[in-house]
Motif scaffolding. Structure first.
Motif, PDB file in Angstrom:
ATOM      1  N   ARG A   1       0.752  -1.083  -0.089  1.00  0.00           N
ATOM      2  CA  ARG A   1       0.029   0.044  -0.102  1.00  0.00           C
ATOM      3  C   ARG A   1       0.793   1.182  -0.076  1.00  0.00           C
ATOM      4  O   ARG A   1       1.826   1.099   0.829  1.00  0.00           O
ATOM      5  N   PRO A   2       0.558   2.117  -0.606  1.00  0.00           N
ATOM      6  CA  PRO A   2       1.264   3.544  -0.830  1.00  0.00           C
ATOM      7  C   PRO A   2       1.175   4.296   0.356  1.00  0.00           C
ATOM      8  O   PRO A   2      -0.243   4.226   1.042  1.00  0.00           O
ATOM      9  N   ARG A   3       1.759   5.371   0.620  1.00  0.00           N
ATOM     10  CA  ARG A   3       1.365   6.590   1.572  1.00  0.00           C
ATOM     11  C   ARG A   3       0.536   7.443   1.102  1.00  0.00           C
ATOM     12  O   ARG A   3      -0.472   7.822   1.739  1.00  0.00           O
TER      13      ARG A   3
ATOM     14  N   ASP B   1       4.176   8.629  -4.568  1.00  0.00           N
ATOM     15  CA  ASP B   1       5.109   8.359  -3.309  1.00  0.00           C
ATOM     16  C   ASP B   1       6.482   8.665  -3.832  1.00  0.00           C
ATOM     17  O   ASP B   1       7.391   9.214  -3.021  1.00  0.00           O
TER      18      ASP B   1
ATOM     19  N   LEU C   1       7.946  11.870  -2.116  1.00  0.00           N
ATOM     20  CA  LEU C   1       8.580  11.428  -0.871  1.00  0.00           C
ATOM     21  C   LEU C   1      10.120  11.188  -1.253  1.00  0.00           C
ATOM     22  O   LEU C   1      10.818  11.288  -0.204  1.00  0.00           O
TER      23      LEU C   1
ATOM     24  N   HIS D   1      12.656   7.232   0.926  1.00  0.00           N
ATOM     25  CA  HIS D   1      11.356   7.162   1.950  1.00  0.00           C
ATOM     26  C   HIS D   1      10.584   6.143   1.240  1.00  0.00           C
ATOM     27  O   HIS D   1      10.020   5.410   2.295  1.00  0.00           O
ATOM     28  N   LEU D   2      10.352   5.813   0.184  1.00  0.00           N
ATOM     29  CA  LEU D   2       9.544   4.867  -0.451  1.00  0.00           C
ATOM     30  C   LEU D   2      10.085   3.539  -0.044  1.00  0.00           C
ATOM     31  O   LEU D   2       9.212   2.568   0.102  1.00  0.00           O
TER      32      LEU D   2
ATOM     33  N   ALA E   1      11.958   2.787   2.362  1.00  0.00           N
ATOM     34  CA  ALA E   1      11.768   2.422   3.840  1.00  0.00           C
ATOM     35  C   ALA E   1      10.289   2.045   4.092  1.00  0.00           C
ATOM     36  O   ALA E   1      10.017   1.246   4.812  1.00  0.00           O
ATOM     37  N   TRP E   2       9.226   2.787   3.183  1.00  0.00           N
ATOM     38  CA  TRP E   2       8.037   2.471   3.404  1.00  0.00           C
ATOM     39  C   TRP E   2       7.593   1.131   3.008  1.00  0.00           C
ATOM     40  O   TRP E   2       7.003   0.212   3.848  1.00  0.00           O
ATOM     41  N   LEU E   3       8.272   0.748   2.101  1.00  0.00           N
ATOM     42  CA  LEU E   3       8.228  -0.650   1.506  1.00  0.00           C
ATOM     43  C   LEU E   3       8.569  -1.808   2.293  1.00  0.00           C
ATOM     44  O   LEU E   3       8.329  -2.904   2.348  1.00  0.00           O
TER      45      LEU E   3
ATOM     46  N   ASP F   1       8.797  -2.058   5.505  1.00  0.00           N
ATOM     47  CA  ASP F   1       7.963  -2.624   6.639  1.00  0.00           C
ATOM     48  C   ASP F   1       6.821  -3.507   5.939  1.00  0.00           C
ATOM     49  O   ASP F   1       6.187  -4.131   6.661  1.00  0.00           O
ATOM     50  N   GLN F   2       6.728  -3.644   4.664  1.00  0.00           N
ATOM     51  CA  GLN F   2       5.683  -4.333   4.296  1.00  0.00           C
ATOM     52  C   GLN F   2       6.045  -5.609   3.777  1.00  0.00           C
ATOM     53  O   GLN F   2       5.447  -6.327   3.158  1.00  0.00           O
TER      54      GLN F   2
END
Length: 356
Positions: A318-320, A327, A331, A335-336, A338-340, A342-343
């Motif tokens: 899921r995107p932010r 994203d 971002l 940052h993208l 890092a967000w990925l 966690d998934q």
């Protein structure tokens, strides 16, 4: 109509609304009907497609009140895709329904003045010819367009081409023009081009010096046989793909590929085509890219169900923001990533995220 054709029309009628959303995307639902301008997918309200069977007739039957034309959903596929031969119409219908194709039949080839085989308009042959007439994107408006979207791909990606003067026809006014276009090949798992997607580009730079989409009602169009296939980035035909990602839009998947350049990804071009994507051999984990607004939810759910039935673990990404290209642009890639991270399954994060 032959028995085979009538059976195809009946089965399409069982999924009438899904057919309309795919092939008559410029329309909308109103009660028990899908309203659109005409069978070529023009904007308007004069054509009505019955979505559920009732006393007036079967699901999928339509009538255009402006000219008195009428027909079934096979006619919709024929005219909206610009197909000529009924064999191609039936093949596209079967692909949509995820039916096995019948054994190939010998076909008579039509030759043009130069002795070349003429490809039917909207066919896989037409897609291959257009792709062959296009050029690599390096140094073109297409490369500049992608860079403006934050998308940076390896020069080894073979799915992308650029055409400086691609034909465009306005479905409302019937006016034609030529525009530069990013050409993305839709391929089978064997690497054979079955279709393509054209993103029409503005020939002029915007005030920020970037290349944008052409100012058109529908700047992105597809042709050819799409269902089951995809715009593949990083696929090596014949090589097992234990982990992959899939999603609806090309720019969404190209954005993921930008921050995970070793992960094979596929863009299916629409929600219905995403639901029918064929899995490569050896696939164990499938990441499905979702948009924040949950658009195309039915395609994600159907693909997840099919993956589970095939013994493949399906996980959503899921995107932010609105989508992964948002994203990436707003971002940034770090940052993208890092967000990925966690998934993703931890071992996939270590393997595919160079920013980790």
């Amino acid at each position: 109509m032959t028995g085979s054709a009538s059976e195809l029309a009946r089965r399409l009628g069982d999924h009438a609304e899904a057919v309309c959303r795919e092939y008559l995307s410029n329309g909308h639902r109103s009660g028990n009907h899908w309203m659109v301008g005409d069978v070529r997918n023009t904007r308007g309200r004069s054509m009505h497609v019955r979505l559920k069977a009732n006393a007036k007739g079967a699901a999928g039957k339509w009538v255009d009140e402006a000219n008195g034309q009428h027909g079934d959903l096979l006619d919709v596929i024929e005219h909206s895709c610009g197909l000529v031969d009924f064999r191609e119409v039936a093949d596209e219908a079967r692909r949509f329904l995820a039916m096995p194709l019948p054994p190939p039949q010998p076909q008579t080839q039509t030759h043009g003045a130069q002795g070349q085989t003429a490809a039917a308009r909207g066919s896989s042959g037409a897609a291959r010819r257009l792709f062959g007439m296009s050029q690599p994107i390096a140094g073109t408006l297409a490369e500049r367009y992608l860079a403006g979207r934050g998308i940076v791909l390896s020069i080894s990606e073979r799915a992308l081409r650029f055409h400086p003067g691609c034909y465009y026809r306005d479905l409302v006014t019937d006016e034609t023009q030529t525009l530069p276009a990013l050409i993305a090949a839709v391929t089978s798992l064997e690497g054979r081009i079955t279709g393509l997607q054209r993103t029409y580009l503005s020939p002029w730079l915007d005030p920020n010096g970037k290349v944008g989409k052409a100012q058109l009602a529908d700047p992105r169009r597809s042709l050819g046989h799409l269902l089951g296939n995809g715009i593949w980035l990083g696929l090596q035909p014949g090589v097992p793909v234990p982990v992959m990602a899939a999603g609806e839009g090309f720019e969404t998947m190209a954005s993921l590929r930008t921050v995970m350049p070793a992960l094979p990804v596929a863009a299916a071009t629409s929600a219905n085509h995403l639901a029918g994507l064929i899995f490569p051999s050896g696939c164990r984990r499938l990441y499905i890219a979702a948009d924040a607004d949950a658009a195309g939810r039915h395609g994600i759910e159907r693909l997840s169900q099919r993956a589970g039935a095939a013994g493949i673990l399906a996980l959503e990404l899921r995107p932010r923001l609105g989508d992964f290209n948002d994203d990436l642009r707003h971002l940034g890639p770090t940052h993208l990533a890092a967000w990925l991270g966690d998934q993703l399954v931890p071992e996939d994060a270590r393997l595919f995220l160079p920013f980790e």
